[in-house]
Motif scaffolding. Sequence first.
Motif, short mmCIF file in Angstrom:
data_model
loop_
_atom_site.label_atom_id
_atom_site.label_comp_id
_atom_site.label_asym_id
_atom_site.label_seq_id
_atom_site.Cartn_x
_atom_site.Cartn_y
_atom_site.Cartn_z
N HIS A 90 0.81 -1.23 0.00
CA HIS A 90 0.00 0.00 0.00
C HIS A 90 0.84 1.27 0.00
O HIS A 90 0.30 2.36 -0.20
CB HIS A 90 -0.92 0.02 1.22
CG HIS A 90 -1.89 -1.12 1.27
ND1 HIS A 90 -3.10 -1.10 0.61
CD2 HIS A 90 -1.82 -2.32 1.89
CE1 HIS A 90 -3.74 -2.23 0.83
NE2 HIS A 90 -2.99 -2.99 1.61
N LEU A 91 2.13 1.16 0.23
CA LEU A 91 2.98 2.34 0.36
C LEU A 91 3.39 2.89 -0.99
O LEU A 91 3.51 2.16 -1.98
CB LEU A 91 4.21 2.01 1.19
CG LEU A 91 3.94 1.64 2.67
CD1 LEU A 91 5.19 1.07 3.32
CD2 LEU A 91 3.46 2.87 3.43
N LEU A 92 3.63 4.19 -1.02
CA LEU A 92 4.13 4.87 -2.20
C LEU A 92 5.53 5.42 -1.91
O LEU A 92 5.86 5.69 -0.75
CB LEU A 92 3.20 6.03 -2.60
CG LEU A 92 1.78 5.64 -3.03
CD1 LEU A 92 0.95 6.90 -3.27
CD2 LEU A 92 1.81 4.75 -4.26
N PRO A 93 6.36 5.57 -2.92
CA PRO A 93 7.71 6.13 -2.70
C PRO A 93 7.60 7.50 -2.02
O PRO A 93 6.79 8.34 -2.41
CB PRO A 93 8.28 6.24 -4.10
CG PRO A 93 7.56 5.19 -4.88
CD PRO A 93 6.17 5.16 -4.32
N GLY A 94 8.41 7.69 -1.01
CA GLY A 94 8.41 8.95 -0.27
C GLY A 94 7.55 8.93 0.97
O GLY A 94 7.61 9.87 1.78
N ASP A 95 6.73 7.89 1.17
CA ASP A 95 5.91 7.81 2.38
C ASP A 95 6.78 7.54 3.60
O ASP A 95 7.83 6.90 3.52
CB ASP A 95 4.87 6.69 2.25
CG ASP A 95 3.73 7.07 1.32
OD1 ASP A 95 3.57 8.28 1.05
OD2 ASP A 95 3.01 6.17 0.87
N VAL A 96 6.30 8.03 4.73
CA VAL A 96 6.98 7.82 6.00
C VAL A 96 6.13 6.90 6.86
O VAL A 96 4.91 7.10 7.02
CB VAL A 96 7.22 9.16 6.73
CG1 VAL A 96 7.79 8.91 8.13
CG2 VAL A 96 8.15 10.04 5.93
N MET A 128 12.49 -1.90 10.57
CA MET A 128 12.17 -2.08 9.16
C MET A 128 12.73 -0.97 8.28
O MET A 128 12.20 -0.73 7.19
CB MET A 128 10.65 -2.15 8.99
CG MET A 128 9.90 -0.94 9.53
SD MET A 128 8.14 -0.99 9.15
CE MET A 128 7.65 -2.49 9.96
N LYS A 129 13.75 -0.32 8.71
CA LYS A 129 14.31 0.76 7.88
C LYS A 129 14.83 0.24 6.55
O LYS A 129 14.65 0.88 5.51
CB LYS A 129 15.42 1.48 8.65
CG LYS A 129 14.90 2.33 9.80
CD LYS A 129 16.00 3.20 10.38
CE LYS A 129 15.44 4.14 11.46
NZ LYS A 129 16.46 5.02 12.01
N ASP A 130 15.47 -0.92 6.59
CA ASP A 130 16.00 -1.48 5.34
C ASP A 130 14.86 -1.90 4.41
O ASP A 130 14.92 -1.65 3.19
CB ASP A 130 16.89 -2.68 5.64
CG ASP A 130 18.16 -2.29 6.38
OD1 ASP A 130 18.53 -1.09 6.30
OD2 ASP A 130 18.74 -3.15 7.06
N CYS A 131 13.83 -2.53 4.98
CA CYS A 131 12.69 -2.94 4.17
C CYS A 131 11.97 -1.73 3.59
O CYS A 131 11.55 -1.73 2.42
CB CYS A 131 11.72 -3.77 5.00
SG CYS A 131 12.42 -5.32 5.61
N ALA A 132 11.77 -0.71 4.39
CA ALA A 132 11.11 0.51 3.91
C ALA A 132 11.94 1.15 2.80
O ALA A 132 11.38 1.64 1.80
CB ALA A 132 10.90 1.48 5.06
N GLY A 133 13.27 1.15 2.96
CA GLY A 133 14.13 1.71 1.91
C GLY A 133 14.02 0.95 0.61
O GLY A 133 14.11 1.52 -0.48
N PHE A 134 13.81 -0.34 0.68
CA PHE A 134 13.65 -1.14 -0.52
C PHE A 134 12.43 -0.70 -1.32
O PHE A 134 12.43 -0.77 -2.56
CB PHE A 134 13.54 -2.62 -0.13
CG PHE A 134 13.35 -3.54 -1.29
CD1 PHE A 134 14.42 -3.92 -2.09
CD2 PHE A 134 12.08 -4.03 -1.60
CE1 PHE A 134 14.23 -4.77 -3.17
CE2 PHE A 134 11.89 -4.88 -2.68
CZ PHE A 134 12.96 -5.26 -3.46
N TYR A 135 11.37 -0.23 -0.63
CA TYR A 135 10.16 0.24 -1.30
C TYR A 135 10.19 1.75 -1.54
O TYR A 135 9.18 2.32 -1.95
CB TYR A 135 8.93 -0.12 -0.46
CG TYR A 135 8.59 -1.59 -0.48
CD1 TYR A 135 7.74 -2.12 -1.46
CD2 TYR A 135 9.12 -2.47 0.46
CE1 TYR A 135 7.42 -3.46 -1.48
CE2 TYR A 135 8.80 -3.82 0.43
CZ TYR A 135 7.95 -4.31 -0.53
OH TYR A 135 7.63 -5.66 -0.56
N GLY A 136 11.33 2.37 -1.29
CA GLY A 136 11.45 3.81 -1.52
C GLY A 136 10.79 4.63 -0.43
O GLY A 136 10.44 5.79 -0.66
#
Length: 412
Positions: free
Chosen positions: A302-308, A317-325
Amino acid sequence: MGRNVKRKDRHTSSTKRECTKADLISAQALVALQDEVEQVALQDEVEQVNDYENFEPELQVHHELDMETQTPVKETMDTSTQTEMCAADITVLEAQAASNNKDLAKARQEADQIKFSQESFSKDDKKVEYYTGLPTFTILMVVFNYVQDKLPTRHSLTYFQQLLIILMKLRLAVTHEDLAYRFFVSESTISRVFNTGLDALYGISKLIAWPEREVLWKTMPMQFRQTLGKRVAVIIDCFEVFCDRPTSLDARTQTLLNYKHHNTIKFVLGIAPSGAISFVSAALEDSGTDNTITLSSNFFDHLLPGDVIFADRGFDMKDCAGFYGCEAEILAITSGKAELSALDVEKSREFAHLRIHVKRVIGGVRQKYRILSNTVPLEYMMTNAEIQAPKIDKIARICCALFNLNAAIVSQ
């Protein structure tokens, strides 16, 4: 001469007084005698009646006077006819009594059922909130209009009562036996209503929707803007639901939560900054960490690049979140550190102030719908060829969707 006249007058007066006194005594005696005679006659009449009633049926007769000869005429009664008439009268009276009792029981039942009728809820929002968890009758009718066509027809229950049974089960976590007594139906009927009603009400889970980015920006509370700007898309957390102990050793190990000493299942919950629930995962076995459970769900889809993503310490999950931008803002981890820097302390204080909202939402869902605070039976987690999604998944999503119909907990 004058003395003789006076003496004669006194004698006459004395004689009159004695006569009057004697007449009074005679009258009183006569009245008393008459009363005694009447009393004796009345007693004799009562005894005659009693003697007449105590006669054997075949000996009972009644006397009438012939109008011409004034002589008593004996007429024998048909005792068999008298007995049959009495029995018939008794049967009629018993039938009438039974009918009256049946009507009274029906009236009482209707009076009790009206407590859970649509009319009894229409002007009492407090009653609506207590039994359904919804704030007003208007919102309850919105839900009812949506689900009415999806409910089966039952002669013993109206469509509105079927919806009430489902909502009361979710809201109060009452037993099927309790609901059966309240609605004057069998426990099996309550079970069928609940099972079919969950499928009918499951469509309301569409209220759990991930908001568009423009909507997020327009509904972003000021406290989030001041701390993290407009880019916060979701606050993520997990909540547990206790379950019965599985008989299988593998399942028992996978659901055992060591620090709570209980078998549990977990849901990943995503909450928008406005306080609305925007994501609910399927029920997951509570054997891994919050991070691994989140990765096994479809949260990142559900996330879009640039979402926090705003998360607690358990979500590394910083690495996982970075993978999705995306970017993950995690509360500072204190383990393995002597102390936090002043910047981390200030940042953690601000983040903790925002994190409290997700705890309020989870606590609100548990308080509104107590079925999630109770220990759920194992059958709620069963799946087969006919049941694709377990019942606990439907319950969790329906409860969260209904919670979204209440007022927002975060001040805008």
